[in-house]
Design an enzyme around this catalytic site. Structure first.
Site, mmCIF file in Angstrom:
data_model
loop_
_atom_site.group_PDB
_atom_site.id
_atom_site.type_symbol
_atom_site.label_atom_id
_atom_site.label_comp_id
_atom_site.label_asym_id
_atom_site.label_seq_id
_atom_site.Cartn_x
_atom_site.Cartn_y
_atom_site.Cartn_z
ATOM 1 N N GLU A 107 -11.613 -0.452 14.846
ATOM 2 C CA GLU A 107 -11.248 0.214 16.053
ATOM 3 C C GLU A 107 -12.624 0.659 16.884
ATOM 4 O OE1 GLU A 107 -8.852 3.668 15.015
ATOM 5 O OE2 GLU A 107 -6.839 2.294 14.511
ATOM 6 N N ASP A 154 -10.120 1.645 -0.098
ATOM 7 C CA ASP A 154 -9.014 1.639 0.916
ATOM 8 C C ASP A 154 -8.449 0.382 0.996
ATOM 9 O OD1 ASP A 154 -7.837 2.707 3.268
ATOM 10 O OD2 ASP A 154 -9.859 3.701 3.935
ATOM 11 N N ALA A 202 -12.656 1.399 11.240
ATOM 12 C CA ALA A 202 -13.803 0.260 11.277
ATOM 13 C C ALA A 202 -13.467 -0.615 12.302
ATOM 14 C CB ALA A 202 -14.219 -0.422 9.846
ATOM 15 N N HIS A 242 0.130 -1.943 1.860
ATOM 16 C CA HIS A 242 -0.682 -1.463 2.691
ATOM 17 C C HIS A 242 -2.329 -0.877 1.726
ATOM 18 C CE1 HIS A 242 0.925 -2.205 6.771
ATOM 19 N NE2 HIS A 242 1.980 -2.011 5.926
ATOM 20 N N TYR A 260 8.796 11.190 -3.258
ATOM 21 C CA TYR A 260 7.803 11.271 -2.005
ATOM 22 C C TYR A 260 6.409 11.922 -2.468
ATOM 23 C CZ TYR A 260 4.891 11.579 2.550
ATOM 24 O OH TYR A 260 4.260 11.738 3.258
ATOM 25 N N ASP A 263 19.010 -24.360 -26.235
ATOM 26 C CA ASP A 263 18.200 -23.377 -25.447
ATOM 27 C C ASP A 263 18.406 -23.267 -24.043
ATOM 28 O OD1 ASP A 263 16.325 -21.633 -27.625
ATOM 29 O OD2 ASP A 263 16.166 -23.866 -28.072
ATOM 30 N N GLY A 271 1.036 2.943 13.693
ATOM 31 C CA GLY A 271 0.317 1.632 13.682
ATOM 32 C C GLY A 271 1.393 0.314 13.459
#
Ligand code: GDG
Length: 731
Positions: free
Chosen positions: A376, A368, A374, A161, A83, A499, A27
Site C-alpha cells: 500500500e 508475516d 508494504a 494467509h 477463537y 493387498d 481486505g
C-alpha cells in the site's frame, strides 16, 4: 450457474447495538469486488460476539441473509476455546515460529473441531452441487475434509494467509495429523510464497509420510492441487481515496502537522509477530549513532490496538509505551519528540495520506504471511504529493520480501543492520529511490487483490467435483451369472489380488494380515464344485503360505514368478528360464544405498530386488529413492528388467514375469471355461487385459484409477460379491 461461497472466520459485517447488520470493507471483500465476478456470492462466517449476547438471533440472521451473509454463531465457550484458544493462542504463534508462546489445551482442540464442524453444517445447508467454496485461513484447517464427507459435490479451495511454518515447528502440534488431513480435503490449497508451500509439503512427508509434487498430490483417489498465489493489496480502494477531491487538502494538512520533519512511517496491528520492540531498539540505535538527524526525523508509529484484554497483548502495549517514553525522554527536546506513538486506527484516507507523505516506511515484522502495508505504501507514493520519493525498509521474514526485491531488506533481529538501513534510506539519492519504487510499483498495480482472487478462483474452477468418487456397480447379477456358468460348464477360475483387493492397505505392510472372515470365505469358495481359486499377489511365497496356506487355495507370489498349486505342497516357477543374472549388478547399488540411508533395507525376492525406505527419514528416503531411480533406469536400459517406484519402495523386477502371464498359464492348465479376475493396481491390469480364447472372462477393478476392467467396486463391495457368489455356488 454455480455460486461462490466465501468462508472466513470473521465476516465482513458490522452489527449495530440495535441488531441491524451492514457490510464492511474488509481486505477480502475488496479483493472479491476487484475480481469482477459474475457469479452469485454468499459469505459464511462468524459475525463476532457470543450468541448469548444477541437479543434477537433470528432478526440478526434475517438481516445478514438480506446482505448475502450466512452466519455461524458461536457460544461464549466456543469463542474462548476455538477463537481465543486454539486459533489465536496455539496456531497463530506456531505458524509464526513463536513456539514458546504457543499453548496447548485439549478443550481448545475440542472446541476447534466442533466449530469447524459447525461451519461445515452451515455450508452444506447453503451449498448446491457444483458450487465453489473458498475457505480462508488457519481457523478452518479441518473444514475442507469435513465438506468432503457430505453429499454435495463442491469445488473446495483453501487459502492460508499466514506463513506455513517449517515442518520442524509444525510437528510439535499434538493434532498435526488431523490438521493436515483436514486441509487435504481441498481441491486447491494456496499459499503466499513458494517457501510456505515447500514447508507444507515437507510436513506432509514428515508427519504423514506422504509424498507430493510441487503441483499437488493424489489423495483419496482425487487430485489435491497446491500453488503459490501471492495476495495483492486493495489498489482500487487506495486509488479511490487518492482521486477524491478532498485528498490534496488532507495531505496538505498532515504536511503542516509534520512541520518540516522527515516522516519515517510504521503501520501495524500491535501484535508480537510484528516485532515492535525490536523496531524500537533499532530506532534507539539510529538516534544514538546519528545525533545530527535527531531533530529532523519523526518516527510515526501507528499501532492499531489488538486483542485488548488478553494479557500478552496488554503487556506488549505497556512495553511499547514504556520504551517510546524512554526514547523520547532521552532523545527529544522541547517541541520535538522523535517517536510519535498513535495507538488507534485511522480512516483509509488518512492512511493513504501518510503513505503518500512518508519518506521511509519501515515494515519489519519478525514473521508475516505477506504484509500488505508494504504494498500500500508503494502504491500511494506519487510525485504530486511529495517532493522526494520514499524508501521501503522490508523485513526478509515477510512474505512480501519475495516479491519486493527492490526494497531495502533487513533482518529485524539485527538492530545494527536496521538502524543502518534507516540511515541509508534517508541518505539515498532521489534517482535511486525513484528507480527502486518504479520497479516495484509497476508490478504491484497489476497484481492487485482482485487479480489475486480471480487467479485463485479460475484455478479452483478446474476442480472436478466427484472425481475419485468411484461408481460402485451392482455385482449381484454377475454372481448369479458365474453361478450359472459353474453349474453348466464347470471349471470356473477365480483370480484375486490380495493387498488393496481382499484387504485394505495399512501403513506397515507386515501388518496387512487377513481379517478373521477372509480365510473361511476363500476356503468355502475354493471348496465349491467346479471352482479353482488363486490369490495372485506381489508378496513373497513365505508371507502367502503363512497367512493363506492350507485353505485349498492356490497361491501365486512375486507378481507371477512362483506358484503353489493347492494340494501339492511344492512351489514352482512359471517360467524356469527367467533370467535373474542382472540381480548381481543391481544388488550392489541397493546395498550401498541402504548403507548410506539409515532405516532402509534390501529385500531379495527370487525374481526381483526391492529397496524399502518406509522406516527412513521421509525426506531423506525420498531423496535417495529419486537418486536410485535415476541411476537404475539408466543401468536397466540394457537389462531384462523394469524399475518401479511404489509405496516407499523401489522395485526392480524381471520383465519376463507378470501376473497376466501367470493367470494365462493357469487358465490353460485348469482348462477354465469361465474366469473372473479382480485387482486394484497397475500390476493387476496385466490380468485384467487378458482375452483368453474360449473362456467367458470377467474383470473387476477395485477402487479408483484408470482400468480396462468391465466392472468396478471397492473392497467392501468385492467382499459382499464374494459372499454372494459363495451362496450362489453352494445353492
Ligand atoms: C493476514 C496476514 C497477510 C492497518 N492499520 C490501519 C489499517 N490497516 C490495514 C492496512 C492493511 C491491513 O490493515 C494490514 O495488513 P496485513 O497484511 O498485516 O493483513 P492482515 O489481514 O492483518 O493479516 C498477513 C494478510 O492476511 C493478507 O493475506 O498479508 O501476513 O497476517 O491493509 O491498510 N486500515 C485502516 N486504518 C488503520 O489504521 N483503515
Amino acid at each position: 450457474m454455480s455460486k461462490l461461497i466465501m468462508v472466513s472466520n470473521r465476516l465482513p459485517v458490522r452489527i449495530e447495538a440495535d441488531g441491524s447488520a451492514s457490510r464492511t470493507e474488509g481486505g477480502l471483500a475488496s479483493a472479491l469486488e476487484g475480481a469482477d465476478l459474475e457469479q452469485e456470492q454468499l459469505w459464511v462466517g462468524w459475525p463476532g460476539g457470543a450468541v448469548e449476547d444477541f437479543e434477537d438471533v433470528e432478526r440478526v440472521t434475517d438481516d445478514l441473509r438480506r446482505i448475502g451473509v450466512e452466519p455461524v454463531f458461536l457460544t461464549r465457550d466456543e469463542v474462548d476455546g476455538f477463537y481465543e484458544g486454539y486459533s489465536n493462542s496455539t496456531l497463530w504463534p506456531l505458524m509464526h515460529y513463536m513456539i514458546e508462546r504457543a499453548k496447548f489445551s485439549r478443550n481448545w482442540w475440542a472446541a476447534y473441531r466442533a466449530v469447524n464442524r459447525k461451519f461445515a453444517e452451515v455450508i452444506m445447508e447453503a451449498a448446491d452441487d457444483g458450487d465453489q467454496v473458498w475457505i480462508h485461513d488457519y481457523h478452518l484447517f479441518l473444514l475442507p475434509a469435513m465438506l468432503r464427507g457430505g453429499k454435495k459435490e463442491l469445488k473446495v479451495g483453501f487459502f492460508l494467509h499466514t506463513p506455513f511454518c517449517s515442518s520442524e515447528i509444525f510437528r510439535v502440534l499434538p493434532d498435526r495429523v488431523e490438521l493436515l488431513k483436514g486441509l487435504l480435503g481441498a481441491d486447491l490449497i494456496g499459499f503466499h510464497t513458494y517457501n510456505y508451500l515447500r514447508h507444507f509439503r515437507s510436513a506432509l512427508l514428515q508427519v504423514l509420510g506422504w509424498e507430493s509434487e510441487m503441483e499437488g498430490m493424489w489423495h483419496d483417489g482425487r487430485e489435491v492441487r497446491m500453488g503459490v498465489y501471492p495476495i495483492g493489496h486493495n489498489h482500487a480502494g487506495f486509488e479511490r481515496e487518492i482521486r477524491d477531491p478532498g485528498f490534496a487538502d488532507l495531505v496538505a494538512s498532515h504536511l503542516r502537522d509534520l512541520a518540516g520533519k522527515r516522516m519515517i512511517l510504521n503501520v501495524e496491528r500491535l501484535d508480537y509477530t510484528k516485532g515492535v520492540p525490536q523496531k524500537l531498539a533499532a530506532m534507539r540505535r539510529f538516534l544514538e549513532s546519528n545525533p545530527d538527524k535527531r531533530d529532523d526525523v519523526l518516527f510515526v508509529l501507528i499501532a492499531v490496538p489488538s486483542r485488548q484484554g488478553v494479557r500478552e497483548y496488554d503487556d506488549l502495549t505497556e512495553e511499547v509505551q514504556r520504551e517510546v517514553g524512554a526514547i523520547n525522554g532521552e532523545f527529544g527536546k522541547v517541541g520535538h519528540a522523535p517517536i510519535q506513538f498513535l495507538h488507534r486506527g485511522f480512516p483509509m484516507c488518512d492512511l493513504a495520506a501518510f503513505y503518500a507523505l512518508a519518506e521511509v516506511c519501515m515494515v519489519t515484522p519478525l514473521r508475516d504471511g505477506m504484509n500488505l502495508v508494504a504494498k500500500e505504501f508503494l502504491d500511494c507514493q506519487r510525485p504530486e504529493f511529495s517532493e522526494r520519493p520514499g524508501v521501503l525498509i522490508l523485513s526478509e521474514f515477510a512474505g512480501a520480501a519475495h516479491e519486493l526485491s527492490h526494497a531495502l531488506h533487513v533482518n529485524p533481529h539485527d538492530v545494527d543492520q536496521v538502524a543502518a538501513a534507516i540511515n541509508r534510506a534517508l541518505e539515498m539519492p532521489d534517482d535511486e529511490r525513484l528507480q527502486r519504487i518504479g520497479m516495484m510499483q509497476k508490478r504491484l498495480r497489476k497484481q492487485h487483490s482482485g487479480v489475486w482472487a480471480r487467479r485463485f478462483l479460475k484455478e479452483l474452477d478446474k476442480a472436478q467435483p466427484g472425481e475419485g468418487r468411484i461408481e460402485i456397480m451392482e455385482l449381484s447379477p454377475l454372481a448369479a451369472r458365474l453361478g450359472e456358468m459353474a453349474r453348466e460348464r464347470g471349471a470356473l477360475g477365480l483370480f484375486l489380488d490380495y493387498d488393496g483387493t481382499l484387504r485394505p492397505f495399512v501403513d506397515v505392510p507386515d501388518q496387512a494380515v487377513p481379517d478373521p472372515e477372509l480365510p473361511g470365505l476363500l476356503r468355502d469358495l475354493a471348496g465349491c464344485r467346479g471352482v479353482s481359486l488363486a490369490v495372485v499377489s506381489g508378496r513373497t511365497a513365505e508371507f502367502l503360505e503363512k497367512h493363506l496356506g492350507g485353505l485349498g487355495v492356490s497361491l501365486i507370489g512375486e507378481h507371477g514368478y512362483r506358484w503353489l498349486e493347492h494340494g501339492t505342497g511344492e512351489w514352482e516357477l512359471f517360467n524356469p528360464h527367467v533370467n535373474t543374472e542382472w540381480k548381481n549388478a543391481i544388488r550392489e547399488h541397493l546395498e550401498q544405498a541402504s548403507l548410506l540411508t539409515p532405516g532402509t533395507h534390501v529385500e531379495e525376492k527370487q525374481s526381483a530386488l526391492v529397496w524399502h525406505y518406509r522406516k527412513a527419514d521421509p525426506e531423506f528416503g525420498l531423496w535417495r529413492a529419486r537418486g536410485l531411480l535415476e541411476e537404475l533406469t539408466s543401468m536397466a536400459a540394457n537389462l531384462p528388467v523394469t524399475v518401479h517406484h511404489g509405496q516407499k519402495i523401489v522395485e526392480i523386477s524381471s520383465l519376463q514375469v507378470s501376473k497376466g502371464l501367470a493367470v494365462d498359464h493357469l487358465l490353460r492348465a485348469w482348462d477354465c471355461r469361465a474366469a473372473l479376475v479382480a485387482g486394484d493396481d497397475q500390476t493387476d491390469e496385466t490380468m485384467i487385459t487378458l482375452a483368453p480364447e474360449g473362456v467367458e472372462f470377467f474383470s473387476v477393478k477395485v477402487g479408483a484409477g484408470p482400468t480396462r476392467a468391465a466392472y468396478r467396486t471397492d473392497i467392501p463391495g468385492l467382499r459382499s460379491f464374494l459372499e454372494e457368489l459363495r451362496k450362489v455356488l453352494r445353492h
